[in-house]
Design a protein around this motif. Structure first.
Motif, PDB file in Angstrom:
ATOM      1  N   ALA A  18       0.808   4.864  10.542  1.00  0.00           N
ATOM      2  CA  ALA A  18      -0.341   4.073  11.025  1.00  0.00           C
ATOM      3  C   ALA A  18      -1.411   4.999  11.598  1.00  0.00           C
ATOM      4  CB  ALA A  18       0.127   3.092  12.088  1.00  0.00           C
ATOM      5  N   TYR A  36      -1.275  -8.724   6.901  1.00  0.00           N
ATOM      6  CA  TYR A  36      -1.114  -7.287   6.602  1.00  0.00           C
ATOM      7  C   TYR A  36      -0.463  -6.570   7.775  1.00  0.00           C
ATOM      8  CZ  TYR A  36      -5.591  -7.696   8.986  1.00  0.00           C
ATOM      9  OH  TYR A  36      -6.583  -8.056   9.867  1.00  0.00           O
ATOM     10  N   MET A  70      -4.540   2.050   5.770  1.00  0.00           N
ATOM     11  CA  MET A  70      -4.709   0.590   5.630  1.00  0.00           C
ATOM     12  C   MET A  70      -6.156   0.231   5.307  1.00  0.00           C
ATOM     13  SD  MET A  70      -1.894  -0.939   5.666  1.00  0.00           S
ATOM     14  CE  MET A  70      -2.324  -2.665   5.892  1.00  0.00           C
ATOM     15  N   VAL A 108       0.878  -1.167   0.000  1.00  0.00           N
ATOM     16  CA  VAL A 108       0.000   0.000   0.000  1.00  0.00           C
ATOM     17  C   VAL A 108       0.919   1.221   0.000  1.00  0.00           C
ATOM     18  CG1 VAL A 108      -1.821   1.221   1.240  1.00  0.00           C
ATOM     19  CG2 VAL A 108      -1.713  -1.291   1.341  1.00  0.00           C
ATOM     20  N   LEU A 120      -6.594  -1.842   2.081  1.00  0.00           N
ATOM     21  CA  LEU A 120      -7.154  -3.201   2.144  1.00  0.00           C
ATOM     22  C   LEU A 120      -8.456  -3.282   1.332  1.00  0.00           C
ATOM     23  CD1 LEU A 120      -6.496  -5.955   3.303  1.00  0.00           C
ATOM     24  CD2 LEU A 120      -7.582  -5.287   5.439  1.00  0.00           C
ATOM     25  N   GLY A 154       2.219   0.440   3.940  1.00  0.00           N
ATOM     26  CA  GLY A 154       1.748  -0.830   4.483  1.00  0.00           C
ATOM     27  C   GLY A 154       1.958  -1.957   3.491  1.00  0.00           C
ATOM     28  N   SER A 182      -6.645  -4.614  14.545  1.00  0.00           N
ATOM     29  CA  SER A 182      -6.815  -5.470  13.378  1.00  0.00           C
ATOM     30  C   SER A 182      -8.275  -5.928  13.244  1.00  0.00           C
ATOM     31  CB  SER A 182      -5.873  -6.678  13.499  1.00  0.00           C
ATOM     32  OG  SER A 182      -5.946  -7.468  12.349  1.00  0.00           O
ATOM     33  N   ALA A 197       0.686  -2.262   8.914  1.00  0.00           N
ATOM     34  CA  ALA A 197       0.965  -0.848   8.663  1.00  0.00           C
ATOM     35  C   ALA A 197       2.393  -0.584   9.131  1.00  0.00           C
ATOM     36  CB  ALA A 197      -0.019   0.007   9.460  1.00  0.00           C
ATOM     37  N   VAL A 200       0.191  -5.897   2.261  1.00  0.00           N
ATOM     38  CA  VAL A 200      -0.892  -6.885   2.374  1.00  0.00           C
ATOM     39  C   VAL A 200      -0.505  -8.096   1.519  1.00  0.00           C
ATOM     40  CG1 VAL A 200      -3.340  -7.395   2.037  1.00  0.00           C
ATOM     41  CG2 VAL A 200      -2.641  -5.043   2.554  1.00  0.00           C
TER      42      VAL A 200
END
Ligand SMILES: CC(C)(COP(=O)(O)OP(=O)(O)OC[C@H]1O[C@@H](n2cnc3c(N)ncnc32)[C@H](O)[C@@H]1OP(=O)(O)O)[C@@H](O)C(=O)NCCC(=O)NCCS
Length: 185
Positions: free
Chosen positions: A104, A97, A109, A68, A113, A78, A140, A99, A80
């Motif tokens: 963050a 995944y 994210m 990302v 995502l 980030g 998360s 960050a 994934v």
């Protein structure tokens, strides 16, 4: 970073595949993020050889390694992974995944995502993605809940992390749940 490297983009972030050229940037981000990542994800060796071995996994069709990035600067915010992709009657994959500490908690994210889900369902032709999350990993769980995942259950002794076999909640989302169209063909 030229936009054509991106697989998809939203207002603020874009996703692209990881490459060996990302070694230095990811190494620095991983070092600054040790406190954020512990004890939720496995610690990885940060040598160039270990990184090369790590990204070699994504040469196989069963694994996708995505980053990302900020859309306008290309800076990585980030990562994934879609792991253990199974085709046929399942068309499923398991997400990993993370960050990075300096960026963050800004919504990157969530946006990234969401792009990965769309890419996986509309471009890769997957049908279900799961995320296995330790019950105490609240940020998360908030992240996947925000994206429409549903909690399917609890898997005891699921993954060896931080010196022990840790139980995880299993969260999943299907193409139907995101309203993504079935890809042609
Ligand atoms: C889980 C993890 C990836 C979440 O990353 P994150 O950077 O917090 O993700 P986001 O920024 O998209 O999260 C959104 C948060 O930013 C907030 N936010 C701040 N500014 C925002 C903006 N402009 N737009 C949207 N959200 C914003 C949201 O309100 C949300 O807060 P909440 O967590 O209190 O609900 C991160 O905590 C992490 O890397 N953890 C360690 C590794 C890990 O646990 N991996 C998963 C293993 S299962």
């Amino acid at each position: 970073m030229a936009e054509e490297h991106f697989l998809a983009h939203g207002p603020r972030v874009a996703i692209r595949r990881i490459a060996f050229q990302d070694y230095e940037e990811i190494g620095a981000l991983t070092r600054e993020s040790a406190d954020l990542h512990h004890p939720w994800i496995p610690t990885r060796e940060t040598s160039p050889e270990a990184f090369r071995e790590y990204i070699a996994r994504f040469d196989q069709s069963a694994h996708e390694g995505l980053l990302v990035c900020l859309r306008h600067t290309g800076a990585i915010v980030g990562g994934v992974n879609i792991n253990n992709i199974v085709r046929g009657t399942l068309e499923s994959g398991a997400l990993g995944y993370a960050a990075y500490a300096s960026t963050a908690g800004r919504g990157y994210m969530t946006e990234g995502l969401r792009l990965v889900l769309k890419f996986a369902f509309a471009e890769l032709g997957l049908h279900r993605l799961e995320a296995n999350i330790q019950p105490a990993n609240e940020s998360s769980i908030r992240l996947v809940r925000r994206l429409g995942f549903q909690r399917e259950g609890y898997s005891p002794h699921f993954q060896f992390l931080n010196g022990a076999w840790r139980g995880h909640e299993r969260w999943a989302v299907t193409r139907e749940m995101t309203g993504t169209q079935t890809p042609p063909g």
